[in-house]
Enzyme design. Structure first.
Site, PDB file in Angstrom:
ATOM      1  N   ARG A 152       0.800  -1.230   0.000  1.00 18.14           N
ATOM      2  CA  ARG A 152       0.000   0.000   0.000  1.00 18.14           C
ATOM      3  C   ARG A 152       0.834   1.282   0.000  1.00 18.14           C
ATOM      4  O   ARG A 152       0.314   2.370  -0.226  1.00 18.14           O
ATOM      5  CB  ARG A 152      -0.963  -0.002   1.195  1.00 18.14           C
ATOM      6  CG  ARG A 152      -2.249  -0.759   0.881  1.00 18.14           C
ATOM      7  CD  ARG A 152      -3.218  -0.694   2.001  1.00 18.14           C
ATOM      8  NE  ARG A 152      -2.835  -1.560   3.117  1.00 18.14           N
ATOM      9  CZ  ARG A 152      -3.323  -1.456   4.340  1.00 18.14           C
ATOM     10  NH1 ARG A 152      -4.187  -0.513   4.625  1.00 18.14           N
ATOM     11  NH2 ARG A 152      -2.927  -2.290   5.286  1.00 18.14           N
ATOM     12  N   GLU A 172      -8.991 -12.028  14.667  1.00 17.45           N
ATOM     13  CA  GLU A 172      -8.724 -11.074  13.594  1.00 17.45           C
ATOM     14  C   GLU A 172     -10.048 -10.572  13.016  1.00 17.45           C
ATOM     15  O   GLU A 172     -11.046 -11.309  12.996  1.00 17.45           O
ATOM     16  CB  GLU A 172      -7.871 -11.722  12.506  1.00 17.45           C
ATOM     17  CG  GLU A 172      -6.427 -11.976  12.935  1.00 17.45           C
ATOM     18  CD  GLU A 172      -5.728 -10.707  13.419  1.00 17.45           C
ATOM     19  OE1 GLU A 172      -5.598  -9.754  12.637  1.00 17.45           O
ATOM     20  OE2 GLU A 172      -5.324 -10.670  14.597  1.00 17.45           O
ATOM     21  N   ARG A 232      24.430  23.248   6.086  1.00 18.27           N
ATOM     22  CA  ARG A 232      24.401  21.886   5.555  1.00 18.27           C
ATOM     23  C   ARG A 232      25.404  20.974   6.271  1.00 18.27           C
ATOM     24  O   ARG A 232      26.242  21.440   7.034  1.00 18.27           O
ATOM     25  CB  ARG A 232      24.631  21.929   4.046  1.00 18.27           C
ATOM     26  CG  ARG A 232      23.449  22.595   3.312  1.00 18.27           C
ATOM     27  CD  ARG A 232      23.778  22.890   1.871  1.00 18.27           C
ATOM     28  NE  ARG A 232      24.256  21.711   1.180  1.00 18.27           N
ATOM     29  CZ  ARG A 232      24.913  21.747   0.026  1.00 18.27           C
ATOM     30  NH1 ARG A 232      25.176  22.900  -0.548  1.00 18.27           N
ATOM     31  NH2 ARG A 232      25.313  20.633  -0.531  1.00 18.27           N
TER      32      ARG A 232
HETATM   33  C1  UD1 Z   1      -1.663  -7.336  12.850  1.00 20.53           C
HETATM   34  C2  UD1 Z   1      -2.297  -8.267  13.895  1.00 20.53           C
HETATM   35  C3  UD1 Z   1      -3.564  -7.598  14.447  1.00 20.53           C
HETATM   36  C4  UD1 Z   1      -3.238  -6.250  15.012  1.00 20.53           C
HETATM   37  C5  UD1 Z   1      -2.520  -5.378  13.983  1.00 20.53           C
HETATM   38  C6  UD1 Z   1      -2.032  -4.113  14.621  1.00 20.53           C
HETATM   39  C7  UD1 Z   1      -1.814 -10.576  13.261  1.00 20.53           C
HETATM   40  C8  UD1 Z   1      -2.347 -11.777  12.632  1.00 20.53           C
HETATM   41  N1  UD1 Z   1      -2.653  -9.519  13.286  1.00 20.53           N
HETATM   42  O1  UD1 Z   1      -2.526  -7.294  11.762  1.00 20.53           O
HETATM   43  O2  UD1 Z   1      -4.138  -8.405  15.449  1.00 20.53           O
HETATM   44  O3  UD1 Z   1      -4.412  -5.598  15.469  1.00 20.53           O
HETATM   45  O4  UD1 Z   1      -1.395  -6.084  13.429  1.00 20.53           O
HETATM   46  O5  UD1 Z   1      -1.570  -3.238  13.661  1.00 20.53           O
HETATM   47  O6  UD1 Z   1      -0.702 -10.551  13.750  1.00 20.53           O
HETATM   48  N2  UD1 Z   1       4.815  -9.351   8.523  1.00 20.53           N
HETATM   49  C9  UD1 Z   1       5.850 -10.183   8.168  1.00 20.53           C
HETATM   50  N3  UD1 Z   1       5.553 -11.308   7.469  1.00 20.53           N
HETATM   51  C10 UD1 Z   1       4.287 -11.659   7.128  1.00 20.53           C
HETATM   52  C11 UD1 Z   1       3.237 -10.795   7.492  1.00 20.53           C
HETATM   53  C12 UD1 Z   1       3.533  -9.648   8.207  1.00 20.53           C
HETATM   54  O7  UD1 Z   1       6.997  -9.908   8.463  1.00 20.53           O
HETATM   55  O8  UD1 Z   1       4.118 -12.705   6.511  1.00 20.53           O
HETATM   56  C13 UD1 Z   1       5.122  -8.118   9.297  1.00 20.53           C
HETATM   57  C14 UD1 Z   1       4.809  -6.877   8.490  1.00 20.53           C
HETATM   58  O9  UD1 Z   1       5.981  -6.438   7.814  1.00 20.53           O
HETATM   59  C15 UD1 Z   1       4.416  -5.890   9.581  1.00 20.53           C
HETATM   60  C16 UD1 Z   1       3.832  -6.776  10.675  1.00 20.53           C
HETATM   61  O10 UD1 Z   1       4.300  -8.073  10.427  1.00 20.53           O
HETATM   62  O11 UD1 Z   1       5.544  -5.247  10.120  1.00 20.53           O
HETATM   63  C17 UD1 Z   1       2.305  -6.724  10.713  1.00 20.53           C
HETATM   64  O12 UD1 Z   1       1.782  -7.290   9.564  1.00 20.53           O
HETATM   65  P1  UD1 Z   1       0.380  -6.817   8.962  1.00 20.53           P
HETATM   66  O13 UD1 Z   1       0.085  -7.641   7.771  1.00 20.53           O
HETATM   67  O14 UD1 Z   1       0.376  -5.351   8.780  1.00 20.53           O
HETATM   68  O15 UD1 Z   1      -0.628  -7.222  10.132  1.00 20.53           O
HETATM   69  P2  UD1 Z   1      -2.100  -6.716  10.307  1.00 20.53           P
HETATM   70  O16 UD1 Z   1      -2.974  -7.392   9.331  1.00 20.53           O
HETATM   71  O17 UD1 Z   1      -2.136  -5.256  10.350  1.00 20.53           O
END
Ligand code: UD1
Ligand code: CA
Length: 452
Positions: A17, A154, A315
């Protein structure tokens, strides 16, 4: 004695995004890459180690984690899978394991400490930082029963009753180091997103007779950054914090909302900052300095009692000693100004050393670049450089020397000398009126010629 904490920073998500070729966690916030804020915040904990989880080939992200090791998550299969990728690097660690997100740079060290302390006190296998969300729809919901956290649901998997809950998961989780491998190993992907949810560690812990808890924090700390709009909003929040800390530390700001600080800006007490000033990274300002309106300052040290601006640009690599004056439309780059030296108007001083108590006149240019290389200009102490002079580097002006206005200086000037580098003036008495008559006649003749 409490055991030190291992921190796992998840940064392997796709970050689509952001619509960017730059990895999300490297986008700048308050002059630092986002990830550096996270590392700085966790860096203040009593640490055993930090492990970054990155996607394959993310060299720049690995470099941003250095000297901390990174583990690679092969495919982005969810936060649970990402945390699991770090297990190898956690070998032998017995204390708490704190999992944080690389895209949540506003979480304070204090909140992390509170979570870890609560987990130790309650002997919890899993603890999470939660918050009451104004809009809970993007977050996992915390299902709490009698002080116990039972599970995290979730958004996509929540039923109507669960959706109505506004107590949400921040993403910051603390796991017992003895149990972390077993808890993460038991996570499955039978859910709406077909992802391995880290959040499932809660229900798994409870099902195996362990305790899970939620510790409440402030929503403002937990905004994650997924889009440019959220990046801008995090910047605002961070600036608000940095300004508040500066004001509390004894800095005067005429209009704080218009002063932009970097995370590492060091401002001593009794510094005064006018409106619309921007600090890039690496600036330290000593006491009693006045920075007037509309200055841009980066990578510089400003000594006690100096006055900078309005409209000055300082700078990287610049160093201003005590009592230096830099006035309007003066640009410094990699330039040292000795004690009490002044450049008050319209000057460019690049790659220069200006000695103590020297005066650089209006319009002076240090000609530092010949199209290929950069060269230094050295002006010793107590020298006077007249207005509109060009100092063609490499060049040295000796102590107490005087460069006359309008000079182009291409040769070194010894101490105590006067140097002229301009054409000698020619004055012709009484010749102004005849010159004007001649010019007038010429213009009239040209006009007649056009009419024909
Ligand atoms: C996650 C939480 C949710 C919480 C929210 C808060 C889970 C399943 N859900 O959801 O409960 O309310 O954050 O913002 O944990 N990432 C990886 N590898 C992956 C997926 C994600 O490294 O395969 C990292 C992303 O880079 C990021 C973080 O994990 O830094 C969160 O991932 P994201 O997909 O944004 O989680 P949410 O769906 O927002
Ligand atoms: Ca997120």
């Amino acid at each position: 004695m409490t055991s030190p904490i291992a921190v796992v920073v998840l940064a392997a998500g796709a970050g689509t995004r952001m619509k960017s070729t730059i990895p999300k966690v490297l986008h700048p916030l308050a002059g630092w890459p986002m990830l550096r804020h996270v590392l700085d915040n966790v860096g203040r904990l009593k640490l055993a180690r930090i492990v970054g989880v990155i996607s394959p080939g993310a060299k720049a992200v690995a470099a941003a984690f250095a000297p901390h090791p990174t583990a690679v998550q092969r495919r982005p299969l969810g936060t649970g899978d990402a945390a699991k990728a770090a297990l190898g690097a956690l070998e032998g660690h017995r204390g708490p394991v704190l999992v944080v997100f690389g895209d949540a740079p506003l979480v304070t060290t204090a909140s992390m400490r509170r979570l870890v302390a609560a987990c130790r006190k309650e002997k919890a296998a899993v603890g999470v930082l939660g918050f009451i969300a104004r809009d809970p729809s993007p977050y996992g919901r915390l299902i709490v029963h009698r002080d116990r956290l039972e599970k995290i649901v979730e958004s996509k998997d929540a039923d109507e009753a669960e959706k109505a809950i506004d107590f949400c998961n921040s993403g910051v989780m603390c796991l017992d180091g003895e149990l972390v491998a077993a808890l993460l190993g038991a996570i499955r992907n039978d859910n709406a997103k077909r992802e391995f949810y880290l959040t499932d560690a809660v229900a798994i812990a409870c099902a195996t007779g362990h305790k899970a808890i939620a510790v409440e924090g402030e929503e403002g700390e937990f905004q994650g950054i997924n889009s440019r709009a959220e990046l801008a909003s995090a910047e605002r929040a961070l600036q608000h914090r940095l300004r508040a800390a500066a004001l509390a530390g004894g800095v005067t700001m005429t209009d704080p909302e218009t002063v932009w600080l970097a995370a590492d800006t060091r401002l001593a007490a009794d510094v005064t900052i006018g409106p619309c000033v921007r600090f890039g990274p690496g600036v330290s300002v000593a006491s009693n300095v006045e920075i007037r309106a509309f200055c841009d300052i980066e990578g510089a040290r400003i000594g006690r009692g100096a006055v900078v601006g309005p409209f000055a640009r300082v700078r990287p690599g610049s160093d201003l000693a005590e009592g230096v004056h830099i006035g309007n439309f003066v640009e410094l780059k990699a330039t040292k100004m000795g004690k009490g030296a002044k450049a008050n108007h319209l000057a460019y001083l690049g790659d220069s050393d200006i000695g103590a108590a020297s005066n650089i006149g209006a319009g002076t240019i240090a000609v530092n670049y010949d199209g290929y290389g950069k060269w230094r200009t050295v002006v010793a102490a107590e020298a006077f450089v007249g207005s509109n002079s060009s100092l063609v580097a490499p060049v040295r002006i000796g102590k107490g020397a005087n460069v006359t206005a309008g000079s182009v200086i291409t040769e070194d000037v010894p101490a105590g000398a006067v140097a002229f580098g301009r054409a000698r003036q020619v004055t012709k008495k009484g010749r102004a009126a005849p010159l004007r008559a001649k010019l007038k006649a010429r213009a009239a003749a040209a006009k007649r010629g056009k009419k024909k």
